[in-house]
Design an enzyme around this catalytic site. Structure first.
Site, mmCIF file in Angstrom:
data_model
loop_
_atom_site.group_PDB
_atom_site.id
_atom_site.type_symbol
_atom_site.label_atom_id
_atom_site.label_comp_id
_atom_site.label_asym_id
_atom_site.label_seq_id
_atom_site.Cartn_x
_atom_site.Cartn_y
_atom_site.Cartn_z
ATOM 1 N N ASP A 98 -132.261 15.716 -54.496
ATOM 2 C CA ASP A 98 -133.337 16.461 -55.175
ATOM 3 C C ASP A 98 -133.740 17.378 -54.952
ATOM 4 O OD1 ASP A 98 -133.175 14.432 -56.814
ATOM 5 O OD2 ASP A 98 -135.642 13.694 -55.263
ATOM 6 N N ASN A 158 -113.325 -5.878 -16.177
ATOM 7 C CA ASN A 158 -113.751 -5.908 -17.561
ATOM 8 C C ASN A 158 -115.547 -5.632 -16.883
ATOM 9 O OD1 ASN A 158 -112.343 -7.264 -19.591
ATOM 10 N ND2 ASN A 158 -111.563 -8.796 -18.130
ATOM 11 N N ASP A 165 -114.318 -1.349 -17.605
ATOM 12 C CA ASP A 165 -115.363 -1.284 -19.098
ATOM 13 C C ASP A 165 -117.056 -1.074 -19.725
ATOM 14 O OD1 ASP A 165 -112.794 -2.010 -19.759
ATOM 15 O OD2 ASP A 165 -112.754 -4.226 -20.543
#
Length: 762
Positions: free
Chosen positions: A189, A570, A574
């Site tokens: 707008d 992990n 990680d």
């Protein structure tokens, strides 16, 4: 499907009784009173709640929502079926990620479910997944699965919302963070978003003369009176004007011209009205005069109002309007519009008595023209630069306004949305009405500015671009903007001027109602998606390397890694680097690329091939170090005389296993530097720009090293102490992934450049 006049949508939408009353008040087509909701079942009309007039409820399975409707003309009589036709599809990220198994690092183990990874996540820390994995899988399997990209991706999205909130973009739906980055079209707008929404009167056209707003005008000037009478502005006790910026500007102009509005309305009070309607583009009020007659004051769009006038007021005298006078009025209207002024027309007529039913046909015809008023709404200082930035990023900005076509074109030229003289890029709502959906979809690329449009036009604009495969962001602030906000891929509500209904229908709310904030949000969305890709590449390459290491080692009967080693890798190598990668700053050329497109996914742009070769590389180097350690043992029969062959092999295997474990862990940490950019060199993007990443890497290095070097911990993790030579092999193998990947990236960039040059030559 049965067609209804739809009032509002249930389900996840939040429409309170107050909002229902607000919608009633906006159009004023039926009184505000209790509404009784009924199931839409002729045999069983059981009330299900009280909110206002009689509505009916029907369930639409394809929408998975209840739709509340009425069987008679309501406030939304011209918006039949608008809410029911909301797009049932998901956001681009959701659509693509439904096809990508990302719950677990090992591709093929298990997918995240039909909602995609941003939807399927049940716990940010993924503890539930870990517990389920422990229960369902053997240790060797669930340790591999624990590396959960979904959880980390959700964290990255959440971090993105925090950053965007600080930059005035409030995200209501988490996936919208990423979807913003794929935006092709920003349909905005004009008023309040591209402009300041601070209207001031610049010119007045009356008695067939254009006058500056600074010129003195008689207090009994009919144009001045009408613009103040047909006006809903409230004047507070302290003199503050409360209302729509356009109307407050007209009242302020009257105050500047010494018009005492309270005194005038005291003598000629308002006794009736026809509220402004976006379709008729007019507003009328009825005032009781002292002579017993009634004044109908009308203001509205000049091109509409002039068609309803038959007379003109000049020098206090009403005369029949000639064709020459009509053309002169239209000429001055166009002249002010080309100066980027919002122009309103004023007209009036007198009635001997008020009709029993107030309709536009009775009140707003056979009028006498009084004048024109031109107002300026200055563009935001940063809007033009934001438009340029959007275009440089391959995003097409579109301006939508209720202004006259010439006004819209003039402002669009000043903002850089269209070029000067390119009037063919401007389409009016009337012209759009003459096009079928198919015709409009074929021509939608031609238009960048839409003038004199209504809310239902915005839905057609969004759909036309979506049919072309574009991701569309649409702004809106009114109740009637809800359908277009729902239809758009990204619905953007206004935090300052927006209604609660429009905010509830949006995916994002602008705290400052600023177009530049949308572009900033797009940039942040691109950054978030890029960081998600980096995280996914890092985690899946690491997991693929682990899988290959175990698979090939098993084939050769090598006992390379224990479950506790994989779990530690992990957890340590990680988690911290992956989260830190999600906080990477944007690459310098981020906003110079075209949008990635609706069909792109996390594996696009070379990510998938990088995962494959880098995972193979990690696994290959890890296995090489294990083989090298076995072939070149530090413990031999020469330096360890008297040990049995079994004891000697145990020492050699412990060294090889430790070197294998250390290599895989440290290599993944070094590899985290590689994924800072899929194609660019880490030295160009800056390896140490992200302080969070630097600390995450140092912490992970320390945690990896401590379990090997600290006595007692190495026994728990079943690793051995290494000598200098062995540490050198581990360091060389771990670090080698950086130069190898750098060489591959260089070859990829060179090949890409050569392909572009060949395409240009052809």
């Amino acid at each position: 499907m049965k067609k209804f006049n739809v009032v509002f949508v249930g389900g996840g939408s939040t429409y309170t009784p107050d909002m229902m009353e607000l919608m009633c008040l906006v159009k004023e087509t039926f009184p505000v009173k209790k509404i009784v909701l009924y199931d839409n079942d002729e045999e069983r009309q059981e009330p299900i709640g009280q909110y206002g007039e009689v509505l009916f409820r029907e369930y639409y399975p394809e929408l998975e929502e209840y739709v509340y409707t009425t069987d008679k003309a309501t406030a939304f009589k011209d918006m039949d079926f608008a809410f029911v036709q909301i797009r049932a599809g998901g956001l681009p990220m959701r659509e693509q990620d439904e096809k990508i198994p990302l719950k677990y690092g090992v591709i093929g183990q298990e997918t995240c479910g039909p909602g995609g990874f941003a939807y399927g996540i049940r716990s940010v820390l993924a503890m539930k997944d870990l517990i389920e994995d422990i229960r369902r899988y053997s240790p060797d399997t669930w340790i591999l699965n624990y590396s959960n990209p979904a959880a980390i991706v959700t964290i990255i999205l959440a971090l993105g919302t925090q950053v965007m909130a600080k930059r005035n973009s409030v995200i209501r739906k988490l996936p919208a963070v990423e979807t913003l980055g794929s935006t092709d079209i920003i349909a905005s707008d004009k008023t309040g978003t591209l402009t300041l929404n601070q209207m001031t009167v610049e010119k007045l056209y009356t008695d067939f003369q254009q006058k500056s707003a600074k010129a003195a005008i008689e207090k009994d000037n009919m144009a001045l009176k009408i613009m103040n009478y047909a006006n809903d502005t409230k004047i507070a006790q302290d003199g503050t004007l409360i209302g729509d910026p356009t109307e407050t500007a007209l009242v302020q102009f009257g105050i500047d011209q010494r018009l005492d509005l309270k005194e005038s309305l005291g003598k000629e009070p308002r006794i009736g009205e026809l509220p402004f309607d976006s379709d008729r583009k007019l507003m009328s009020t009825i005032h009781q005069l002292s002579n017993g007659k009634y004044l109908v004051a009308v203001k509205g769009a000049p091109d509409v109002l002039i068609q309803r006038t038959t007379r003109v007021l000049a020098e206090g005298q009403e005369t029949a309007m000639s064709e020459k006078q009509r053309n002169e009025i239209l000429f001055n209207n166009a002249d002010m519009a080309k100066q980027a002024l919002r122009v309103l027309a004023m007209a009036f007529k007198y009635l001997d008595e008020i009709p029993q039913t107030l309709t536009s046909e009775l009140l707003e015809n056979d009028l006498c023209f009084a004048g024109l008023v031109g107002m300026i709404d200055p563009e935001r200082a940063e809007a033009a630069e934001a438009v340029k930035m959007a275009k440089d990023a391959g995003i097409r900005p579109i301006m939508i306004t209720g202004d006259h076509k010439d006004t819209a074109e003039a402002i669009a030229v000043r903002l850089g949305i269209v070029h000067a003289g390119n009037s063919d890029a401007v389409l009016t709502g009337a012209e759009l009405n003459e096009m079928s959906d198919e015709e409009f979809a074929k021509q939608v690329y031609h238009y960048s500015v839409y003038a004199r449009v209504s809310p239902e036009h915005k839905v057609r604009i969004v759909k036309a671009w979506q049919q072309e495969g574009k991701v569309v962001a649409m702004t809106g602030d009114g109740v009637n903007d809800a359908p277009s906000l729902k239809q758009a891929d990204i619905g953007i509500g206004m935090g300052i001027t927006g209604t609660e209904v429009s905010k509830g229908a949006s995916d994002m709310v602008l705290a400052d109602d600023n177009f530049a904030t949308i572009v900033v949000a797009v940039e942040e969305g691109r950054k978030v998606f890029s960081n998600i890709q980096k995280t996914v590449q890092y985690l899946l390459a690491a997991n693929l390397g682990e899988v290959l290491t175990l698979f090939i080692a098993t084939m050769f009967a090598w006992d390379t890694l224990l479950p506790i080693h994989l779990l530690w890798i992990n957890l340590v190598t990680d988690t911290f680097p992956a989260i830190a990668l999600g906080m990477e700053p944007a690459e310098k050329d981020l906003m110079s690329h075209k949008p990635r497109g609706r069909r792109s996914n996390l594996f696009s742009g070379g990510v998938f091939s990088s995962i494959i070769y880098q995972g193979i590389l990690e696994g290959g180097l890890t296995l090489f170090v294990y083989w090298f350690a076995i072939q070149n043992p530090a413990h031999t029969a020469l330096n360890m005389p008297g040990l049995s062959a079994q004891a000697l092999y145990s020492l050699q295997h412990a060294d090889a296993l430790t070197m294998c474990f250390a290599t895989l862990g440290f290599m993944q940490l070094f590899h985290a530097f590689n994924v800072k950019s899929v194609k660019q060199s880490i030295f160009k993007v800056g390896p140490f720009r992200n302080k969070t990443f630097n600390w995450a890497i140092l912490l992970s290095f320390a945690l990896m090293g401590v379990i090997i070097l600290v006595p007692g911990l190495n026994d728990i993790f079943r690793v051995a102490s290494l000598n200098g030579t062995q540490w050198g092999v581990v360091a060389a193998a771990s670090f080698s992934i950086i130069p190898i990947v750098e060489v591959v990236k260089f070859l990829q960039r060179k090949t890409s450049v050569e392909k572009v040059e060949e395409a240009v030559i052809d």
